[in-house]
Write an enzyme that holds these catalytic residues in place. Structure first.
Site, PDB file in Angstrom:
ATOM      1  N   ASN A  48      -7.506  -0.164   2.219  1.00 28.11           N
ATOM      2  CA  ASN A  48      -6.903   1.302   1.893  1.00 28.11           C
ATOM      3  C   ASN A  48      -5.752   1.218   2.704  1.00 28.11           C
ATOM      4  O   ASN A  48      -5.483   0.566   3.919  1.00 28.11           O
ATOM      5  CB  ASN A  48      -7.512   2.224   1.933  1.00 28.11           C
ATOM      6  CG  ASN A  48      -8.419   2.673   3.267  1.00 28.11           C
ATOM      7  OD1 ASN A  48      -8.659   1.545   4.257  1.00 28.11           O
ATOM      8  ND2 ASN A  48      -8.320   3.826   3.548  1.00 28.11           N
ATOM      9  N   VAL A  49      -4.633   1.654   2.068  1.00 36.43           N
ATOM     10  CA  VAL A  49      -3.390   1.990   2.651  1.00 36.43           C
ATOM     11  C   VAL A  49      -2.969   3.450   2.367  1.00 36.43           C
ATOM     12  O   VAL A  49      -2.396   3.917   1.452  1.00 36.43           O
ATOM     13  CB  VAL A  49      -1.966   1.000   2.281  1.00 36.43           C
ATOM     14  CG1 VAL A  49      -0.764   1.067   2.755  1.00 36.43           C
ATOM     15  CG2 VAL A  49      -2.314  -0.609   2.334  1.00 36.43           C
ATOM     16  N   GLU A  50      -2.881   4.399   3.591  1.00 33.56           N
ATOM     17  CA  GLU A  50      -2.859   5.558   3.421  1.00 33.56           C
ATOM     18  C   GLU A  50      -0.978   6.093   3.582  1.00 33.56           C
ATOM     19  O   GLU A  50      -0.335   5.337   3.833  1.00 33.56           O
ATOM     20  CB  GLU A  50      -3.460   6.400   4.595  1.00 33.56           C
ATOM     21  CG  GLU A  50      -4.693   6.403   4.387  1.00 33.56           C
ATOM     22  CD  GLU A  50      -5.489   7.461   5.114  1.00 33.56           C
ATOM     23  OE1 GLU A  50      -6.654   7.524   5.134  1.00 33.56           O
ATOM     24  OE2 GLU A  50      -4.900   7.768   6.395  1.00 33.56           O
ATOM     25  N   CYS A  59      -5.832   2.889  -2.683  1.00 32.73           N
ATOM     26  CA  CYS A  59      -7.271   2.555  -2.434  1.00 32.73           C
ATOM     27  C   CYS A  59      -7.490   1.201  -1.979  1.00 32.73           C
ATOM     28  O   CYS A  59      -6.542   0.272  -2.574  1.00 32.73           O
ATOM     29  CB  CYS A  59      -8.278   2.771  -3.459  1.00 32.73           C
ATOM     30  SG  CYS A  59      -8.403   4.693  -3.671  1.00 32.73           S
ATOM     31  N   GLU A  61      -9.604  -1.203  -3.546  1.00 29.62           N
ATOM     32  CA  GLU A  61      -9.425  -1.936  -4.632  1.00 29.62           C
ATOM     33  C   GLU A  61      -8.205  -2.079  -5.250  1.00 29.62           C
ATOM     34  O   GLU A  61      -8.154  -3.064  -5.893  1.00 29.62           O
ATOM     35  CB  GLU A  61     -10.503  -1.196  -5.625  1.00 29.62           C
ATOM     36  CG  GLU A  61     -11.995  -0.993  -5.080  1.00 29.62           C
ATOM     37  CD  GLU A  61     -12.036   0.241  -3.898  1.00 29.62           C
ATOM     38  OE1 GLU A  61     -13.261   0.512  -3.987  1.00 29.62           O
ATOM     39  OE2 GLU A  61     -11.055   0.935  -3.772  1.00 29.62           O
ATOM     40  N   CYS A  92     -14.183   5.161  -5.706  1.00 24.14           N
ATOM     41  CA  CYS A  92     -13.983   6.428  -6.424  1.00 24.14           C
ATOM     42  C   CYS A  92     -13.790   6.158  -8.066  1.00 24.14           C
ATOM     43  O   CYS A  92     -13.688   4.888  -8.542  1.00 24.14           O
ATOM     44  CB  CYS A  92     -12.843   6.821  -5.801  1.00 24.14           C
ATOM     45  SG  CYS A  92     -11.307   6.013  -6.288  1.00 24.14           S
ATOM     46  N   CYS A  95     -11.008   3.804  -8.867  1.00 25.46           N
ATOM     47  CA  CYS A  95     -11.489   2.359  -8.716  1.00 25.46           C
ATOM     48  C   CYS A  95     -12.506   1.846  -9.400  1.00 25.46           C
ATOM     49  O   CYS A  95     -12.328   0.577  -9.854  1.00 25.46           O
ATOM     50  CB  CYS A  95     -11.592   2.316  -7.160  1.00 25.46           C
ATOM     51  SG  CYS A  95     -10.404   2.449  -6.232  1.00 25.46           S
TER      52      CYS A  95
END
Length: 140
Positions: A48-50, A59, A61, A92, A95
């Protein structure tokens, strides 16, 4: 023969854990890693990369799907998604749809409740076949 026989779930989980450590999660501190086994035997990963604008967060995925296409495409046969502790994590809804689009009804996923198939975690999924069949119906 069990459904997950022949899949090295330990290797998939290890690959997911390794990539999880590279996640960028300065806001939630909730790192996620995912690893997918492709139909040609290669393993693809993502983390994940916020983003400060939370809605733009990617996300794990999403990164894995990008890696699928960047490394030759194909279909997912098995997926392991983990949280920052290395435990199985259910993707989620968004994803699950991504996994459906890049897998098949027999694609297996390691979940907190054990190994399940994509139809188990996304019943009555809508995908490319629906678009095609409904478009054909409209022209009949």
């Amino acid at each position: 023969m069990s459904m997950s026989e022949g899949i090295d779930w330990t290797a998939l989980q290890s690959a997911a854990i390794a990539i999880m450590h590279k996640a960028y999660a300065p806001y939630s501190h909730f790192k996620v890693g995912v690893a997918g086994l492709m139909d040609d035997g290669r393993i693809v990963t993502g983390c994940n990369v916020e983003n400060a604008s939370y809605g733009l967060t990617l996300c794990a995925e999403c990164g894995m799907v990008s890696s699928i296409h960047a490394t030759g495409g194909g279909l997912l046969t098995a997926v392991a998604c983990v949280d920052q502790h290395g435990n199985a994590l259910m993707p989620c809804g968004r994803c699950r749809q991504l996994l459906w689009e890049h897998g098949s009804p027999t694609t297996q996923i390691m979940t907190p409740e054990g190994v399940l198939t994509l139809p188990d975690i996304l019943p009555q999924a809508f995908g490319p076949a629906d678009l095609q069949s409904r478009a054909e119906d409209a022209h009949a």
